[in-house]
Design a protein around this motif. Structure first.
Motif: not given
Length: 200
Positions: A9-22, A159-165, A184-190
């Motif tokens: 199954p396809r899993r997004s890079p931030l699937a583990h952080a969905a509850d924390r974001l919400a 953003l927080a030393r992470t390259q973004i658009v 870098f998505a997990g780090y930036l989300t944290d």
């Protein structure tokens, strides 16, 4: 012979952080809203902005590729993000990358064009709410005041030393897209969750 291929199954890079974001969205009382927009189609396009292909591709997509630096053009479900004088990122709905690629290639005809599906390279964080600009300003070197970086603007930055658009969305109260490399998505989300703590 039996088919032994596994379907993963396809899993997004931030699937583990969905509850924390919400949870951050709930506890901030709407001051900041954070969410992942996973699996958006993202196609990188390089062509001569003054050539015939640019107009033809614009017609095929139903939007004109932006020619002004650091601007975005949106039409329907598609968004074209200016990345350079001859480079754009076309963002569309999940699963639409093959269709985008074929439409761009067909429209460009014999003109030189590079079309690359980069959908798996990045994920997209949506940052909205009345304090969204303040949150991003904590770690972004750009002047994010609406007079300088208003709706329809974009930039390749950090953003927080992470390259973004970074894309300032043009719909009312639509906030920002933060397109970040999946690794870098997990780090930036944290970082965003920690920076958003002051609005909780």
């Amino acid at each position: 012979m039996a088919d032994t291929a596994l379907t993963i199954p396809r899993r997004s890079p931030l699937a583990h952080a969905a509850d924390r974001l919400a949870a951050a969205t709930r506890t901030s009382g709407g001051a900041v809203r954070l969410a992942e927009l996973p699996f958006l189609a993202q196609v990188n396009v390089r062509l001569d902005a003054k050539g015939a292909a640019a107009d033809a591709v614009g017609l095929a997509l139903g939007l004109q590729l932006p020619l002004e630096p650091n601007t975005v053009v949106r039409a329907g479900e598609l968004t074209a993000v200016w990345l350079g004088p001859d480079e754009w990122l076309v963002v569309g709905p999940t699963g639409g990358q093959r269709d985008l690629e074929s439409r761009i290639r067909a429209a460009s005809g014999d003109e030189p064009v590079a079309v690359i599906d980069v959908s798996a390279q990045r994920t997209t964080l949506l940052v909205t709410g009345p304090r969204a600009r303040d949150l991003l300003a904590h770690g972004c070197p750009l002047d994010l005041h609406p007079r300088v970086f208003g709706a329809g603007c974009c930039a390749q930055t950090t953003l927080a030393r992470t390259q973004i658009v970074l894309v300032a969305r043009d719909e009312p109260k639509a906030g920002f897209w933060v397109l970040v490399r999946s690794s870098f998505a997990g780090y930036l989300t944290d970082w965003l969750l920690d920076a958003a703590a002051e609005y909780v």
